[in-house]
Design a protein around this motif. Structure first.
Motif, PDB file in Angstrom:
ATOM      1  N   LEU A  89       0.845  -1.188   0.000  1.00  0.00           N
ATOM      2  CA  LEU A  89       0.000   0.000   0.000  1.00  0.00           C
ATOM      3  C   LEU A  89       0.880   1.237   0.000  1.00  0.00           C
ATOM      4  O   LEU A  89       2.041   1.187   0.411  1.00  0.00           O
ATOM      5  CB  LEU A  89      -0.916   0.018   1.231  1.00  0.00           C
ATOM      6  CG  LEU A  89      -2.069  -0.984   1.267  1.00  0.00           C
ATOM      7  CD1 LEU A  89      -2.716  -0.984   2.647  1.00  0.00           C
ATOM      8  CD2 LEU A  89      -3.103  -0.668   0.194  1.00  0.00           C
ATOM      9  N   PHE A  90       0.318   2.331  -0.460  1.00  0.00           N
ATOM     10  CA  PHE A  90       0.999   3.615  -0.422  1.00  0.00           C
ATOM     11  C   PHE A  90       1.089   4.059   1.027  1.00  0.00           C
ATOM     12  O   PHE A  90       0.084   4.100   1.744  1.00  0.00           O
ATOM     13  CB  PHE A  90       0.210   4.600  -1.271  1.00  0.00           C
ATOM     14  CG  PHE A  90       0.988   5.783  -1.741  1.00  0.00           C
ATOM     15  CD1 PHE A  90       2.243   5.635  -2.300  1.00  0.00           C
ATOM     16  CD2 PHE A  90       0.443   7.055  -1.651  1.00  0.00           C
ATOM     17  CE1 PHE A  90       2.953   6.737  -2.748  1.00  0.00           C
ATOM     18  CE2 PHE A  90       1.140   8.170  -2.103  1.00  0.00           C
ATOM     19  CZ  PHE A  90       2.407   8.008  -2.645  1.00  0.00           C
ATOM     20  N   GLY A  91       2.279   4.420   1.504  1.00  0.00           N
ATOM     21  CA  GLY A  91       2.507   4.652   2.915  1.00  0.00           C
ATOM     22  C   GLY A  91       1.696   5.744   3.579  1.00  0.00           C
ATOM     23  O   GLY A  91       1.088   5.525   4.637  1.00  0.00           O
ATOM     24  N   PRO A  92       1.647   6.974   3.030  1.00  0.00           N
ATOM     25  CA  PRO A  92       0.992   8.077   3.750  1.00  0.00           C
ATOM     26  C   PRO A  92      -0.458   7.825   4.175  1.00  0.00           C
ATOM     27  O   PRO A  92      -0.802   8.091   5.333  1.00  0.00           O
ATOM     28  CB  PRO A  92       1.114   9.243   2.765  1.00  0.00           C
ATOM     29  CG  PRO A  92       2.392   8.958   2.038  1.00  0.00           C
ATOM     30  CD  PRO A  92       2.408   7.460   1.863  1.00  0.00           C
ATOM     31  N   GLY A 109       9.447  -1.614   3.673  1.00  0.00           N
ATOM     32  CA  GLY A 109       9.337  -0.820   2.467  1.00  0.00           C
ATOM     33  C   GLY A 109       9.569  -1.709   1.265  1.00  0.00           C
ATOM     34  O   GLY A 109      10.137  -2.794   1.384  1.00  0.00           O
ATOM     35  N   VAL A 110       9.115  -1.277   0.093  1.00  0.00           N
ATOM     36  CA  VAL A 110       9.328  -2.048  -1.131  1.00  0.00           C
ATOM     37  C   VAL A 110      10.099  -1.228  -2.162  1.00  0.00           C
ATOM     38  O   VAL A 110      11.113  -1.666  -2.692  1.00  0.00           O
ATOM     39  CB  VAL A 110       8.003  -2.554  -1.732  1.00  0.00           C
ATOM     40  CG1 VAL A 110       8.272  -3.377  -2.993  1.00  0.00           C
ATOM     41  CG2 VAL A 110       7.239  -3.392  -0.720  1.00  0.00           C
ATOM     42  N   GLN A 214      13.979   9.786  -1.785  1.00  0.00           N
ATOM     43  CA  GLN A 214      14.821   9.188  -0.755  1.00  0.00           C
ATOM     44  C   GLN A 214      14.038   8.384   0.278  1.00  0.00           C
ATOM     45  O   GLN A 214      14.628   7.885   1.233  1.00  0.00           O
ATOM     46  CB  GLN A 214      15.616  10.289  -0.043  1.00  0.00           C
ATOM     47  CG  GLN A 214      16.451  11.136  -0.980  1.00  0.00           C
ATOM     48  CD  GLN A 214      17.418  10.319  -1.798  1.00  0.00           C
ATOM     49  OE1 GLN A 214      18.284   9.633  -1.254  1.00  0.00           O
ATOM     50  NE2 GLN A 214      17.275  10.369  -3.117  1.00  0.00           N
ATOM     51  N   TYR A 215      12.735   8.256   0.077  1.00  0.00           N
ATOM     52  CA  TYR A 215      11.905   7.559   1.065  1.00  0.00           C
ATOM     53  C   TYR A 215      10.965   6.580   0.365  1.00  0.00           C
ATOM     54  O   TYR A 215      10.474   6.853  -0.735  1.00  0.00           O
ATOM     55  CB  TYR A 215      11.071   8.559   1.888  1.00  0.00           C
ATOM     56  CG  TYR A 215      11.910   9.521   2.683  1.00  0.00           C
ATOM     57  CD1 TYR A 215      12.458   9.144   3.904  1.00  0.00           C
ATOM     58  CD2 TYR A 215      12.175  10.801   2.206  1.00  0.00           C
ATOM     59  CE1 TYR A 215      13.242  10.023   4.636  1.00  0.00           C
ATOM     60  CE2 TYR A 215      12.960  11.685   2.928  1.00  0.00           C
ATOM     61  CZ  TYR A 215      13.494  11.294   4.139  1.00  0.00           C
ATOM     62  OH  TYR A 215      14.279  12.159   4.858  1.00  0.00           O
ATOM     63  N   ASP A 290      12.534   5.483   8.566  1.00  0.00           N
ATOM     64  CA  ASP A 290      12.759   6.858   8.119  1.00  0.00           C
ATOM     65  C   ASP A 290      11.592   7.358   7.279  1.00  0.00           C
ATOM     66  O   ASP A 290      11.187   8.520   7.385  1.00  0.00           O
ATOM     67  CB  ASP A 290      14.045   6.938   7.288  1.00  0.00           C
ATOM     68  CG  ASP A 290      15.299   6.897   8.151  1.00  0.00           C
ATOM     69  OD1 ASP A 290      15.186   7.080   9.376  1.00  0.00           O
ATOM     70  OD2 ASP A 290      16.385   6.674   7.590  1.00  0.00           O
ATOM     71  N   ALA A 291      11.058   6.475   6.424  1.00  0.00           N
ATOM     72  CA  ALA A 291       9.928   6.863   5.583  1.00  0.00           C
ATOM     73  C   ALA A 291       8.698   7.161   6.430  1.00  0.00           C
ATOM     74  O   ALA A 291       8.000   8.160   6.203  1.00  0.00           O
ATOM     75  CB  ALA A 291       9.620   5.755   4.577  1.00  0.00           C
ATOM     76  N   VAL A 292       8.418   6.315   7.403  1.00  0.00           N
ATOM     77  CA  VAL A 292       7.261   6.535   8.267  1.00  0.00           C
ATOM     78  C   VAL A 292       7.430   7.835   9.041  1.00  0.00           C
ATOM     79  O   VAL A 292       6.499   8.644   9.162  1.00  0.00           O
ATOM     80  CB  VAL A 292       7.070   5.347   9.227  1.00  0.00           C
ATOM     81  CG1 VAL A 292       5.937   5.624  10.216  1.00  0.00           C
ATOM     82  CG2 VAL A 292       6.776   4.064   8.446  1.00  0.00           C
ATOM     83  N   ARG A 293       8.635   8.054   9.547  1.00  0.00           N
ATOM     84  CA  ARG A 293       8.911   9.286  10.305  1.00  0.00           C
ATOM     85  C   ARG A 293       8.736  10.528   9.422  1.00  0.00           C
ATOM     86  O   ARG A 293       8.096  11.507   9.831  1.00  0.00           O
ATOM     87  CB  ARG A 293      10.336   9.220  10.852  1.00  0.00           C
ATOM     88  CG  ARG A 293      10.706  10.346  11.801  1.00  0.00           C
ATOM     89  CD  ARG A 293      12.127  10.172  12.333  1.00  0.00           C
ATOM     90  NE  ARG A 293      12.274   8.936  13.102  1.00  0.00           N
ATOM     91  CZ  ARG A 293      12.932   7.849  12.669  1.00  0.00           C
ATOM     92  NH1 ARG A 293      13.516   7.837  11.478  1.00  0.00           N
ATOM     93  NH2 ARG A 293      13.017   6.780  13.429  1.00  0.00           N
ATOM     94  N   PHE A 294       9.276  10.469   8.210  1.00  0.00           N
ATOM     95  CA  PHE A 294       9.207  11.613   7.297  1.00  0.00           C
ATOM     96  C   PHE A 294       7.763  11.943   6.934  1.00  0.00           C
ATOM     97  O   PHE A 294       7.331  13.099   7.028  1.00  0.00           O
ATOM     98  CB  PHE A 294      10.013  11.301   6.036  1.00  0.00           C
ATOM     99  CG  PHE A 294       9.892  12.331   4.949  1.00  0.00           C
ATOM    100  CD1 PHE A 294      10.610  13.517   5.022  1.00  0.00           C
ATOM    101  CD2 PHE A 294       9.062  12.120   3.861  1.00  0.00           C
ATOM    102  CE1 PHE A 294      10.495  14.474   4.015  1.00  0.00           C
ATOM    103  CE2 PHE A 294       8.946  13.068   2.854  1.00  0.00           C
ATOM    104  CZ  PHE A 294       9.664  14.250   2.935  1.00  0.00           C
ATOM    105  N   TYR A 295       7.000  10.932   6.519  1.00  0.00           N
ATOM    106  CA  TYR A 295       5.631  11.198   6.088  1.00  0.00           C
ATOM    107  C   TYR A 295       4.727  11.559   7.259  1.00  0.00           C
ATOM    108  O   TYR A 295       3.808  12.377   7.111  1.00  0.00           O
ATOM    109  CB  TYR A 295       5.078  10.004   5.326  1.00  0.00           C
ATOM    110  CG  TYR A 295       5.616   9.914   3.924  1.00  0.00           C
ATOM    111  CD1 TYR A 295       5.362  10.921   2.994  1.00  0.00           C
ATOM    112  CD2 TYR A 295       6.406   8.849   3.518  1.00  0.00           C
ATOM    113  CE1 TYR A 295       5.870  10.865   1.713  1.00  0.00           C
ATOM    114  CE2 TYR A 295       6.921   8.776   2.236  1.00  0.00           C
ATOM    115  CZ  TYR A 295       6.642   9.785   1.336  1.00  0.00           C
ATOM    116  OH  TYR A 295       7.158   9.732   0.072  1.00  0.00           O
ATOM    117  N   ALA A 296       4.973  10.971   8.421  1.00  0.00           N
ATOM    118  CA  ALA A 296       4.167  11.333   9.590  1.00  0.00           C
ATOM    119  C   ALA A 296       4.352  12.802   9.943  1.00  0.00           C
ATOM    120  O   ALA A 296       3.388  13.504  10.291  1.00  0.00           O
ATOM    121  CB  ALA A 296       4.538  10.444  10.773  1.00  0.00           C
TER     122      ALA A 296
END
Length: 331
Positions: A89-92, A109-110, A214-215, A290-296
């Protein structure tokens, strides 16, 4: 099966070689607690690995692999409700669901980069969307949430500065040409088709533009109760999806043909272009936390969630299976 063995088998040709698991740790593991697995199917090629993972999943012991068709927005709700077990699924938008208390857990992540922001000529940069209209499928959908996160990142207030217009995806190109909307987010293969038809121009490309490139954008998430009751099945399903991601990166021509043959897309040229552009096979190279942190953080700035990035990570992530698979599927 180690990654090199898997890729050598894929290069050897033939369905059995391409999808076979062969001996290895998977054979030594207990069988999955259930032989039924329900994934989500949406009209986007971003999630190509799970579309071509069906045979790998069967090799992992899932006799009944189901793909439940859902539109963006409805997909995240289906996973939260337990109608699906695990899915890319798309993360955000998943983060928005986790903030609302949904029992969803990120596992891995994929790939990074898959979507592009198409705009009319009067829009030169993303900031020019202030006071303009962006097409989305519905409020809370992946396209709405992601555009809102970009808006927050460049200093706009999405709830106040952008007018959101709900239209079916198939109408977006025409509406842009008619001047009734100013921009929209394009997913593969729509993005490839729009570029070929020279409709609009790209103001944000998450495949190449920082910080988005980068995420992780597409990630694997599971229903928390399914993961709790079926840990072996969860790991086996994740392994199949990650292997399929490697396959998309290293065998794009073969995978494009397979996707079209299975009826997931109509034009193999757009599929092949998408497979070559999206950074599949990078799941080892970036940190999903890092991706979860960035988008959150972006979503909190956009006033779409209340939780802090640390709270989202604590409530909605579990990297145990990923860490095990990184060792198992190392080069």
């Amino acid at each position: 099966m180690r990654r090199r063995e898997f890729l050598n088998a894929a290069a050897g040709g033939g369905a059995a070689a391409l999808f076979g698991l062969g001996p290895g740790r998977a054979a030594a593991e207990p069988p999955p607690e259930t032989d039924t697995l329900r994934l989500l199917h949406r009209p986007t090629l971003c999630e190509a690995p799970q579309y071509v993972a069906e045979e790998l999943l069967k090799g992992e012991g899932f006799r009944d692999v189901q793909y439940l068709k859902r539109l963006p927005g409805a997909a995240e709700r289906a996973l939260a409700a337990g109608d699906a077990d695990i899915s890319m699924l798309f993360g955000p938008p998943v983060i928005v669901q986790i903030d609302a208390g949904a029992p969803i857990v990120f596992l891995s992540g994929v790939h990074v980069g898959c979507v592009e922001m198409f705009a009319a000529d009067r829009v030169k940069t993303f900031r020019d969307l202030k006071g303009r209209t962006v097409a989305i499928t519905e409020l809370g959908s992946a396209n709405h949430v992601f555009v809102a996160s970009i808006a927050a990142h460049v200093g706009l207030r999405p709830s106040r500065d952008i007018t959101w217009a709900v239209h079916p995806t198939a109408e977006w190109g025409r509406l842009l040409l008619e001047g009734r909307i100013d921009a929209f987010l394009g997913y593969p293969p729509l993005a490839q088709e729009l570029r070929a038809r020279k409709i609009g121009h790209v103001v944000v490309n998450t495949l190449t533009d920082r910080p988005w490139s980068q995420y992780f954008c597409c990630m694997v998430a599971a229903n928390r109760e399914f993961m709790r009751r079926h840990p072996v099945a969860t790991k086996r399903a994740l392994r199949a999806i990650l292997k399929a991601s490697d396959m998309c990166a290293l065998e794009p021509e073969r995978i494009a043909k397979l996707i079209v043959d299975k009826g997931h897309a109509e034009r193999s040229d757009y599929v092949l272009q998408s497979l070559k552009e999206v950074a599949y096979g990078k799941w080892r190279d970036f940190d999903p936390a890092d991706a979860v942190r960035f988008y959150a953080l972006r979503l909190r700035e956009a006033e779409l969630i209340k939780a802090s990035p640390q709270q989202v990570i604590a409530r909605g992530t579990d990297w145990r299976f990923l860490n095990e698979l990184k060792k198992e599927l190392r080069d």
